[in-house]
Motif scaffolding. Sequence first.
Motif, mmCIF file in Angstrom:
data_model
loop_
_atom_site.group_PDB
_atom_site.id
_atom_site.type_symbol
_atom_site.label_atom_id
_atom_site.label_comp_id
_atom_site.label_asym_id
_atom_site.label_seq_id
_atom_site.Cartn_x
_atom_site.Cartn_y
_atom_site.Cartn_z
ATOM 1 N N SER A 90 26.549 31.884 -75.889
ATOM 2 C CA SER A 90 24.970 32.477 -76.287
ATOM 3 C C SER A 90 25.016 33.803 -76.025
ATOM 4 O O SER A 90 25.399 34.407 -74.984
ATOM 5 C CB SER A 90 24.000 31.521 -75.227
ATOM 6 N N THR A 91 23.801 34.190 -76.756
ATOM 7 C CA THR A 91 23.306 35.399 -76.543
ATOM 8 C C THR A 91 22.330 35.573 -75.553
ATOM 9 O O THR A 91 21.512 34.515 -75.436
ATOM 10 C CB THR A 91 22.710 35.954 -78.163
ATOM 11 N N PHE A 92 22.251 36.555 -74.567
ATOM 12 C CA PHE A 92 21.313 36.637 -73.706
ATOM 13 C C PHE A 92 20.709 37.935 -73.563
ATOM 14 O O PHE A 92 21.466 39.022 -72.765
ATOM 15 C CB PHE A 92 21.912 36.108 -72.265
ATOM 16 N N LEU A 93 19.679 38.220 -74.043
ATOM 17 C CA LEU A 93 19.198 39.740 -74.258
ATOM 18 C C LEU A 93 17.970 39.774 -73.339
ATOM 19 O O LEU A 93 16.846 38.778 -73.156
ATOM 20 C CB LEU A 93 18.395 40.025 -75.528
ATOM 21 N N GLU A 124 20.974 36.949 -61.370
ATOM 22 C CA GLU A 124 20.068 36.273 -60.374
ATOM 23 C C GLU A 124 18.652 36.035 -60.711
ATOM 24 O O GLU A 124 17.995 34.961 -60.161
ATOM 25 C CB GLU A 124 20.186 37.288 -59.120
ATOM 26 N N VAL A 125 18.140 36.719 -61.398
ATOM 27 C CA VAL A 125 16.814 36.810 -61.970
ATOM 28 C C VAL A 125 16.571 35.467 -62.674
ATOM 29 O O VAL A 125 15.683 34.537 -62.629
ATOM 30 C CB VAL A 125 16.230 37.813 -62.710
ATOM 31 N N PHE A 126 17.502 35.092 -63.513
ATOM 32 C CA PHE A 126 17.547 33.980 -64.545
ATOM 33 C C PHE A 126 18.382 32.711 -64.088
ATOM 34 O O PHE A 126 19.124 31.984 -64.807
ATOM 35 C CB PHE A 126 17.910 34.360 -65.868
ATOM 36 N N ARG A 127 18.669 32.851 -62.718
ATOM 37 C CA ARG A 127 19.807 31.902 -62.095
ATOM 38 C C ARG A 127 19.301 30.342 -62.410
ATOM 39 O O ARG A 127 20.102 29.530 -62.639
ATOM 40 C CB ARG A 127 19.953 32.142 -60.417
ATOM 41 N N PRO A 128 17.861 30.070 -62.297
ATOM 42 C CA PRO A 128 17.589 28.796 -62.552
ATOM 43 C C PRO A 128 18.022 28.230 -64.040
ATOM 44 O O PRO A 128 18.116 27.268 -64.285
ATOM 45 C CB PRO A 128 15.899 28.726 -62.644
ATOM 46 N N GLU A 129 17.976 29.065 -65.032
ATOM 47 C CA GLU A 129 18.486 28.708 -66.338
ATOM 48 C C GLU A 129 20.221 28.811 -66.403
ATOM 49 O O GLU A 129 20.659 28.158 -67.376
ATOM 50 C CB GLU A 129 17.781 29.469 -67.428
ATOM 51 N N LEU A 130 20.630 30.013 -65.868
ATOM 52 C CA LEU A 130 22.094 30.247 -65.952
ATOM 53 C C LEU A 130 22.771 29.290 -65.387
ATOM 54 O O LEU A 130 24.035 28.827 -65.558
ATOM 55 C CB LEU A 130 22.344 31.477 -65.448
ATOM 56 N N GLY A 131 22.458 28.525 -64.311
ATOM 57 C CA GLY A 131 23.197 27.665 -63.358
ATOM 58 C C GLY A 131 24.281 28.380 -62.625
ATOM 59 O O GLY A 131 24.103 29.331 -62.322
ATOM 60 N N SER A 132 25.516 27.752 -62.672
ATOM 61 C CA SER A 132 26.554 28.726 -62.304
ATOM 62 C C SER A 132 27.287 29.551 -63.176
ATOM 63 O O SER A 132 28.163 30.102 -62.812
ATOM 64 C CB SER A 132 27.588 27.291 -61.864
ATOM 65 N N HIS A 133 26.714 29.661 -64.384
ATOM 66 C CA HIS A 133 27.163 30.709 -65.235
ATOM 67 C C HIS A 133 26.815 31.926 -65.112
ATOM 68 O O HIS A 133 25.562 32.215 -64.724
ATOM 69 C CB HIS A 133 26.905 30.309 -66.956
ATOM 70 N N GLU A 134 27.712 32.897 -65.534
ATOM 71 C CA GLU A 134 27.178 34.164 -65.101
ATOM 72 C C GLU A 134 27.120 34.794 -66.628
ATOM 73 O O GLU A 134 27.330 34.438 -67.737
ATOM 74 C CB GLU A 134 28.370 35.012 -64.585
ATOM 75 N N GLN A 146 26.707 29.824 -70.729
ATOM 76 C CA GLN A 146 25.817 28.667 -70.570
ATOM 77 C C GLN A 146 25.064 28.520 -72.115
ATOM 78 O O GLN A 146 24.823 29.545 -72.843
ATOM 79 C CB GLN A 146 24.565 29.224 -69.666
ATOM 80 N N ARG A 147 24.999 27.345 -72.598
ATOM 81 C CA ARG A 147 24.787 27.090 -73.802
ATOM 82 C C ARG A 147 23.187 26.654 -73.969
ATOM 83 O O ARG A 147 22.703 25.800 -73.404
ATOM 84 C CB ARG A 147 25.462 25.995 -74.464
ATOM 85 N N PHE A 148 22.454 27.772 -74.502
ATOM 86 C CA PHE A 148 21.062 27.711 -74.930
ATOM 87 C C PHE A 148 20.976 26.828 -76.375
ATOM 88 O O PHE A 148 20.830 27.783 -77.298
ATOM 89 C CB PHE A 148 20.179 28.975 -74.609
ATOM 90 N N HIS A 149 20.998 25.576 -76.476
ATOM 91 C CA HIS A 149 20.700 25.083 -77.846
ATOM 92 C C HIS A 149 19.791 25.539 -78.651
ATOM 93 O O HIS A 149 19.789 26.069 -79.565
ATOM 94 C CB HIS A 149 20.773 23.789 -77.657
#
Length: 378
Positions: free
Chosen positions: A198-201, A228-238, A169-172
Amino acid sequence: MKINIVGAGPAGLYFALLAKKHNPMHEIQVHEQNPEGATYGWGVVFSDIGLSFLKEADAAFFEEFVAHHERCDYMEIVHQGTHVQVHGNHFSRTSRIDLLRVLRSACEREGIRIEYGRRVEDASALAASCDLLVAADGGNSAVRTQLAQHFRPSFVKRRNKFAWYGTNQRFHPVSLIFRETEHGVFIAHSYQYSPELSTFLVEVDPETWQRAGLDKASEDDSRRFCAEVFRPELGSHELLTNRSLWFEANIVSNERWSHGNIVLLGDALRTVHFSLGSGTRMAMQDAIALHNGVAAHPGDLPAALAAFEAKRRDASSSFQQSASRSLDWYENVANKMKLDPVAFAYDYMRRTGKVSHEDLRQRDPLFARACESFQTAS
């Protein structure tokens, strides 16, 4: 000079490059304990201020260094599902692998030897074989450990738990996501550093970590839980793992920066918490200052090391103080979760005491006016 450098990270390689380009007669060898190509972590972030130092130090290498960086000029604070943008914050991001590749290639072109898979077991013996030994071997520095009685390091372990992940998931923008759950507050620090990644810390306090069962979870179970906690932001990405084990921040400082012809550099000298995103910048600024000290005092190593310390000690202390305040803010964020998203973002931006309201007005007048309107209404 004959120079040995322990550690093929940004601090050690950049110092090697600057020193060799300034004086091709230097004989420089870098010793790295890990195999070639082995690196851990995802992306690294530079502010525009951090990049300006690199451009000034070596404009030709700077162009090569930033060629593949991802850039943006704003950040987002996500609170209560609301995305609050703060503009005027310029960030340049790249993968750690690419950063090291570019540095390594530049060093090799200059004739600098890099020996991989070499752990230094006797720092004193290595120092005796050269004019200058640079210990740039990271926060767990073997050189510093072997000579701890001289450098007098101190360590402060902070309470929150962290795990480094990546994601497709790309967090611009640089994004800070705060999510309340039944267990407590989870925080994600995320930013795109390549066209695909993207990095995801993930950060969480120890009580929430235990209530969520993460103290007993495997690496893969933790990955899936956090996704799963951040599913709204990750969408379908793991989330993706790369030695993504939970750890606490260990803040390192040293009473003495050098001993004889041995000097500490980068994270071996001092760590800056990643919530400020300045660790790599500080390491490379250390390299610039050490190079300038050596170049200004040829044949006088004590003077060179004294000049390096005089240039960097105040900046080092200032950054560590800011990092401590930033850590305090994150560790107590649960007390701020009831704030309105705009007020929350404003509190976040002011957390270190280094950013004034006037600074925010100059960076992003719209955001500053929104904060002023909210304060007036309150």
